[in-house]
Design a protein around this motif. Structure first.
Motif, PDB file in Angstrom:
ATOM      1  N   LEU A   1     103.447  37.338  46.968  1.00  0.00           N
ATOM      2  CA  LEU A   1     104.045  38.676  46.927  1.00  0.00           C
ATOM      3  C   LEU A   1     105.424  38.706  47.576  1.00  0.00           C
ATOM      4  N   GLY A   2     105.807  37.605  48.198  1.00  0.00           N
ATOM      5  CA  GLY A   2     107.134  37.532  48.780  1.00  0.00           C
ATOM      6  C   GLY A   2     107.359  38.580  49.845  1.00  0.00           C
ATOM      7  N   PRO A   3     108.545  39.148  49.919  1.00  0.00           N
ATOM      8  CA  PRO A   3     108.866  40.102  50.987  1.00  0.00           C
ATOM      9  C   PRO A   3     108.055  41.391  50.905  1.00  0.00           C
ATOM     10  N   GLU A   4     107.394  41.667  49.767  1.00  0.00           N
ATOM     11  CA  GLU A   4     106.575  42.872  49.642  1.00  0.00           C
ATOM     12  C   GLU A   4     105.165  42.676  50.207  1.00  0.00           C
ATOM     13  N   SER A   5     104.868  41.490  50.678  1.00  0.00           N
ATOM     14  CA  SER A   5     103.500  41.223  51.135  1.00  0.00           C
ATOM     15  C   SER A   5     103.180  41.975  52.411  1.00  0.00           C
ATOM     16  N   PRO A   6     101.994  42.623  52.477  1.00  0.00           N
ATOM     17  CA  PRO A   6     101.528  43.162  53.758  1.00  0.00           C
ATOM     18  C   PRO A   6     101.097  42.020  54.677  1.00  0.00           C
ATOM     19  N   THR A   7     100.829  42.347  55.910  1.00  0.00           N
ATOM     20  CA  THR A   7     100.417  41.317  56.874  1.00  0.00           C
ATOM     21  C   THR A   7      98.953  41.453  57.287  1.00  0.00           C
ATOM     22  N   SER A   8      98.249  42.398  56.749  1.00  0.00           N
ATOM     23  CA  SER A   8      96.814  42.516  56.997  1.00  0.00           C
ATOM     24  C   SER A   8      96.131  42.913  55.696  1.00  0.00           C
ATOM     25  N   PHE A   9      94.869  42.458  55.539  1.00  0.00           N
ATOM     26  CA  PHE A   9      94.179  42.640  54.262  1.00  0.00           C
ATOM     27  C   PHE A   9      92.698  42.920  54.496  1.00  0.00           C
ATOM     28  N   GLU A  10      92.161  43.772  53.629  1.00  0.00           N
ATOM     29  CA  GLU A  10      90.714  43.931  53.528  1.00  0.00           C
ATOM     30  C   GLU A  10      90.260  43.014  52.402  1.00  0.00           C
ATOM     31  N   LEU A  11      89.440  42.017  52.752  1.00  0.00           N
ATOM     32  CA  LEU A  11      89.163  40.909  51.835  1.00  0.00           C
ATOM     33  C   LEU A  11      87.971  41.136  50.932  1.00  0.00           C
ATOM     34  N   GLY A  12      87.227  42.210  51.158  1.00  0.00           N
ATOM     35  CA  GLY A  12      85.996  42.413  50.412  1.00  0.00           C
ATOM     36  C   GLY A  12      84.799  42.198  51.313  1.00  0.00           C
ATOM     37  N   ALA A  13      83.628  42.133  50.719  1.00  0.00           N
ATOM     38  CA  ALA A  13      82.415  42.077  51.529  1.00  0.00           C
ATOM     39  C   ALA A  13      81.328  41.299  50.821  1.00  0.00           C
ATOM     40  N   TYR A  14      80.428  40.740  51.651  1.00  0.00           N
ATOM     41  CA  TYR A  14      79.149  40.210  51.191  1.00  0.00           C
ATOM     42  C   TYR A  14      78.077  41.230  51.575  1.00  0.00           C
ATOM     43  N   VAL A  15      77.120  41.440  50.679  1.00  0.00           N
ATOM     44  CA  VAL A  15      76.015  42.368  50.939  1.00  0.00           C
ATOM     45  C   VAL A  15      74.706  41.680  50.574  1.00  0.00           C
ATOM     46  N   GLN A  16      73.730  41.791  51.457  1.00  0.00           N
ATOM     47  CA  GLN A  16      72.391  41.264  51.209  1.00  0.00           C
ATOM     48  C   GLN A  16      71.394  42.402  51.278  1.00  0.00           C
ATOM     49  N   ARG A  17      70.565  42.543  50.226  1.00  0.00           N
ATOM     50  CA  ARG A  17      69.507  43.551  50.198  1.00  0.00           C
ATOM     51  C   ARG A  17      68.194  42.866  49.863  1.00  0.00           C
ATOM     52  N   GLU A  18      67.138  43.278  50.543  1.00  0.00           N
ATOM     53  CA  GLU A  18      65.814  42.711  50.265  1.00  0.00           C
ATOM     54  C   GLU A  18      64.761  43.800  50.302  1.00  0.00           C
ATOM     55  N   ARG A  19      63.839  43.727  49.341  1.00  0.00           N
ATOM     56  CA  ARG A  19      62.706  44.644  49.287  1.00  0.00           C
ATOM     57  C   ARG A  19      61.427  43.815  49.228  1.00  0.00           C
ATOM     58  N   ASN A  20      60.465  44.186  50.046  1.00  0.00           N
ATOM     59  CA  ASN A  20      59.188  43.483  50.080  1.00  0.00           C
ATOM     60  C   ASN A  20      58.035  44.471  50.019  1.00  0.00           C
ATOM     61  N   PHE A  21      57.051  44.140  49.217  1.00  0.00           N
ATOM     62  CA  PHE A  21      55.786  44.871  49.237  1.00  0.00           C
ATOM     63  C   PHE A  21      54.682  43.865  49.522  1.00  0.00           C
ATOM     64  N   ASN A  22      53.869  44.151  50.507  1.00  0.00           N
ATOM     65  CA  ASN A  22      52.798  43.243  50.892  1.00  0.00           C
ATOM     66  C   ASN A  22      51.464  43.964  50.925  1.00  0.00           C
ATOM     67  N   ALA A  23      50.441  43.293  50.440  1.00  0.00           N
ATOM     68  CA  ALA A  23      49.055  43.750  50.558  1.00  0.00           C
ATOM     69  C   ALA A  23      48.262  42.593  51.138  1.00  0.00           C
ATOM     70  N   ASP A  24      47.835  42.742  52.385  1.00  0.00           N
ATOM     71  CA  ASP A  24      47.149  41.663  53.096  1.00  0.00           C
ATOM     72  C   ASP A  24      45.745  42.104  53.477  1.00  0.00           C
ATOM     73  N   PHE A  25      44.787  41.185  53.294  1.00  0.00           N
ATOM     74  CA  PHE A  25      43.390  41.488  53.580  1.00  0.00           C
ATOM     75  C   PHE A  25      42.784  40.355  54.398  1.00  0.00           C
ATOM     76  N   SER A  26      41.792  40.714  55.186  1.00  0.00           N
ATOM     77  CA  SER A  26      41.064  39.727  55.982  1.00  0.00           C
ATOM     78  C   SER A  26      39.605  40.151  56.051  1.00  0.00           C
ATOM     79  N   TYR A  27      38.718  39.202  55.739  1.00  0.00           N
ATOM     80  CA  TYR A  27      37.295  39.540  55.725  1.00  0.00           C
ATOM     81  C   TYR A  27      36.491  38.413  56.365  1.00  0.00           C
ATOM     82  N   PRO A  28      35.854  38.674  57.503  1.00  0.00           N
ATOM     83  CA  PRO A  28      35.012  37.654  58.141  1.00  0.00           C
ATOM     84  C   PRO A  28      33.631  37.609  57.462  1.00  0.00           C
TER      85      PRO A  28
END
Length: 887
Positions: free
Chosen positions: A415-442
């Motif tokens: 960008l030459g002389p028009e370049s800014p000196t600080s930048f927002e570079l973007g982001a990483y995002v992680q999403r997780e969904r879990n459904f659990n059905a657990d049983f125990s029988y003696p």
């Protein structure tokens, strides 16, 4: 007496009291060893009432005091001082690995250890640690968001458990159990500082509040705020000093910072709640919110030789800013020391970044990290009309982690002389969904000494990784790209439209888990799990475990004696982030001060496949352990466990592969910003197999001195060795690696100390408590770049004598070898009226310095005072004061 001699003397003192090296650490106010071993655990078993001392697999249990009785406020550092096979380092100037530090358990990366909170799977961080040492390319959970004051205890299962829990449980499982107190208020204030340079100031405030939720429930809340200043363990770079000597007075001193980043606005909060709806049913929920700002540094950009910024083809890079390209901008407009001439400053048609940064510049890299989760469920028992009820647990969880990347004090050269000196570079995002059905029988079986516990259940999980676009100036190719200006924010180009997107994967699983006391002395267990992924198919995993008690509650010298063992298979699925991420990093060539652009591309990219990449598949593992547990004369406990973990088709970020101009142009055409400046490229791969073998030895001993108080001694020792067994060969060069380079192999096998010991003595007398902790770190080796590609089984060739002093010429540089060290922590506390506790302490009390790096080629060129791969804190002694109030 020197520090090393003092360390061995301390170890001898422990042995004299009967404490041999081991790993069941206790807290400053822990109960006697026999009381601790009776604690009920829930990790690694689905059988009610299982205790530590009756487990067929090794489990460590740590309570709140183990964590708060430390100077650090980072859960990673706290665990390092408690679990010898847990290793974490600082990783300065390592891109995202500085934001979320990757740790290893038993020599395996963080995404090979399953993290649970209240027994529920914890979501991953969005950060992928591309420059994370031997954990490079890993994507594990960020446990630093967990405040110590929120914990009731932490259970660390040191055994493979993929058949019980699914993907990631290869090295082990860590279960963070939250407090469930329905009353009480605890408040803590902590302050500290590193004494070596009087920097790294820490201020922390935390509170925990328990309240009743009607008369049949509770809600327990913890909030923590902290802020810690950056540290610097740097000297001036030789190239920067040469510019100063040549008359350039704009060069920063030091030009490049090696140390810990600044952490600000570091908020952590957890809520845990439950209410008994009926005598047989409970509804529960818990969750967290955390945010932190992290600011660190990058490599210095020299104004006389940084290509694409200050130079092009070895000559000063001076842009013609006229619309028709009619200006004449000779090289002589820049002085030999990098400063602009007056003629350049006066010429409106010619521009060089030497005008803006006459002394060069060092980008500041940072992030804003946000993490939150919520879990809701119900559990209880259902009467089947039989002797025992069916226990059930239904739960839903959602986890979110976002890291917004920022960079300042840099430019987009195109960008030459028009370049800014600080930048927002973007982001990483992680999403997780879990459904659990657990049983125990003696099930009652007459032939068995206990009921046969049958655990079974189902899980459905969806995992999404998203790359968000950065601001346009951070990645665009400006009009000066054709004149030699590199493209994108220098140091870390933003994420371009070609890189962004959402990448998801879904899977479901079913399991069965059997466990019973076949006789009064013999316990047997078996588990099987089937898991199906919508991206690469299904996997089956199994586990067998057994324990035999030779003696139990016997009179005499030996009270308890048992052997135990497990065998299991496991797997780790590649994350959607590892499969799809594309990014650019600036790295330095070892032994030089040369900075190069390195690109990372998905393994499915046609260019990556041309270079030998294949679509990622799950890692597969086989885990075997065999151990012995004993209690002697009621107070002394000992466990010894041998383990062997074979991992095939390991997923990791491969080594650097040189690319030519044609391949670089293809990457640029594919939408990777700045690819025409690339010198190397790399990608994730299933390319190699490893075997990790080790021994954990655990000992505790309690001494009651009557009116003189009580002393709890604990000792912890881990021997761990990883060998690279095989790797994909280069078809054009048989015997040489196709993807991972020699440096990577050396690091995998030698970067973590093979021996680590932790020895702790805590003495309580009336209202006073005194703690001494001695930690031993064995020698380690950091792989260099000399000597070309590696050969399996070849020992490292060291260029130092073990303390950083060069014994061979730099041109013969291959590896950097460093000696062992003892680190001592001390703490003293006084409790007034059982409510107010005043604490003074020091971590690394004798100020053991990290190995000096100045005599190595990397240290010489980059101004690093200490070796940055050091397994303990490179910042030196940390002193702190703490006030704890319990109401």
């Amino acid at each position: 007496m020197d520090k090393k001699t003092a360390g061995f003397a301390a170890a001898s003192a422990f042995l004299a009291f009967g404490a041999v090296p081991g790993v069941h650490a206790q807290s400053a106010n822990a109960p006697a060893a026999d009381d601790t071993l009776e604690e009920v655990v829930v990790t690694g078993t689905r059988r009610l009432g299982r205790t530590v001392d009756s487990s067929p697999a090794p489990i460590d249990v740590f309570n709140t005091e183990d964590f708060v009785a430390q100077g650090s406020n980072d859960m990673n550092d706290m665990l390092r001082t408690l679990v010898p096979s847990y290793n974490v380092t600082r990783f300065p100037i390592s891109d995202a690995a500085t934001v979320v530090r990757p740790a290893t358990l038993r020599g395996l990366p963080p995404d090979s250890t399953l993290v649970l909170v209240n027994g529920k799977r914890r979501h991953r961080s969005s950060v992928i640690a591309e420059l994370g040492g031997i954990s490079a390319g890993s994507q594990g959970p960020d446990i630093s968001v967990i405040p110590a004051l929120a914990l009731d205890r932490v259970e660390v299962l040191r055994d493979g458990a993929a058949a019980q829990y699914g993907s990631d449980a290869i090295a082990g499982v860590m279960n963070f159990q939250l407090k469930d107190d329905a009353e009480g208020l605890a408040f803590e204030v902590r302050s500290g500082q590193y004494t070596q340079e009087d920097d790294g100031d820490l201020v922390q405030v935390a509170a925990n509040l328990g309240l009743p939720l009607t008369d049949r429930g509770f809600i327990n809340t913890t909030i923590e705020y902290s802020q810690q200043d950056a540290t610097s363990r740097s000297v001036q770079r030789p190239d920067a000093q040469a510019l100063i000597d040549a008359g350039n007075d704009a060069v920063p001193v030091p030009a490049q910072i090696w140390g810990s980043p600044e952490y600000s606005d570091n908020w952590k909060g957890f809520v845990n709640a439950g209410i008994q709806i009926s005598d047989t049913m409970e509804v529960y929920g818990f969750g967290n919110y955390a945010t932190k700002d992290v600011l660190g540094g990058f490599f210095y950009r020299n104004p006389v030789d940084r290509g694409g910024v200050f130079t092009s083809g070895g000559d000063p890079l001076i842009f013609d800013t006229t619309a028709d390209g009619s200006a004449t901008c000779p090289d002589t407009l820049v002085n030999a020391n990098g400063t602009p001439t007056q003629a350049l400053l006066d010429d409106p048609d010619c521009f060089a970044f030497n005008e803006r940064f006459p002394g060069g510049f060092t980008p500041n890299f940072g992030s804003v990290n946000e993490d939150w989760s919520m879990v809701f469920g119900t559990r209880g028992e259902y009467d089947l009309g039989t002797e025992n009820p069916l226990y059930y647990d239904f739960s839903y969880s959602y986890g979110f982690n976002q890291t917004d990347f920022l960079i300042s004090n840099t430019i987009n050269p195109s960008l030459g002389p028009e370049s800014p000196t600080s930048f927002e570079l973007g982001a990483y995002v992680q999403r997780e969904r879990n459904f659990n059905a657990d049983f125990s029988y003696p099930i009652e079986i007459d032939a068995f000494a206990s009921p046969l516990n049958v655990g079974f259940g189902f899980e459905q999980r969806t995992e999404t990784f998203e790359i968000k676009q950065g601001e346009e100036e951070s990645w665009e190719a400006g009009r000066f790209a054709d004149q030699g200006g590199s493209i994108g924010a220098n140091g870390f180009p933003g994420f371009s439209p070609a890189q962004v997107g959402e990448f998801s994967r879904a899977n479901w699983a079913g399991y069965i888990d059997l466990e019973a006391d076949v006789t009064d002395r013999l316990l047997l267990g078996a588990a099987a799990r089937y898991e199906d992924f919508d991206t690469f198919g299904s996997t089956d995993n199994y586990k067998l475990q057994a324990r035999y008690d030779f003696l139990e509650n016997a009179d005499g010298f030996v009270n308890d004696l048992a052997v135990r063992g497990t065998w299991s298979t496991g797997f780790r699925a590649p994350t959607p982030g590892q499969v799809n991420v594309t990014k650019v990093s600036t790295i330095t060539l070892p032994g030089t001060n040369e900075l190069i652009q390195s690109g990372q591309i998905p393994p499915g990219n046609p260019i990556a496949q041309f270079l030998g990449a294949q679509e990622l598949e799950p890692e597969e593992a086989e885990n075997v352990s065999l151990g012995l547990t004993a209690t002697l004369f009621d107070e002394f406990t000992l466990t010894v466990d041998w383990y062997r973990i074979e991992v095939t088709d390991r997923i990791a970020l491969g080594g650097q592969i040189d690319i030519d101009a044609a391949l670089a142009q293809q990457l640029q055409d594919a939408g990777v910003p700045g690819a025409t400046d690339f010198s190397t490229v790399r990608f994730y791969t299933n390319d190699f197999d490893t075997t990790t073998e080790g021994v954990d030895v655990v000992a505790t001993y309690a001494l009651d001195w009557g009116n003189a108080g009580r002393t709890n001694l604990t000792a912890a020792w881990n021997y761990n060795r990883t060998d690279v067994d095989s790797f994909g060969e280069d078809p054009d060069n048989p015997g040489e690696p196709r993807v991972i380079d020699r440096s990577r192999i050396v690091d995998l096998e030698n970067l973590n100390p093979r021996n680590r010991g932790i020895f702790t003595a805590n003495h309580s007398w009336r209202d006073f408590s005194f703690l001494v902790r001695a930690s031993y770190y064995d020698e380690y080796v950091s792989g260099g770049n000399g000597g070309g590609l590696g050969v399996l089984g070849v020992a490292p060739s060291c260029n130092t004598d073990g303390s950083g002093n060069v014994v061979t010429a730099p041109e013969n540089f291959i590896d950097e070898c460093y000696g062992d060290a003892w680190i001592f922590d001390v703490e003293a506390s006084y409790t007034y009226e059982q409510r107010y506790t005043f604490v003074l302490g020091a971590q690394n009390a004798f100020d053991e310095e990290a190995p000096v790096d100045l005599d190595t080629p990397a240290g010489q060129s980059a101004g690093s005072l200490y070796n940055t791969a050091v397994p303990y804190d490179l910042n030196g002694r940390f002193v702190y004061a703490r006030l704890f109030v319990q109401l």
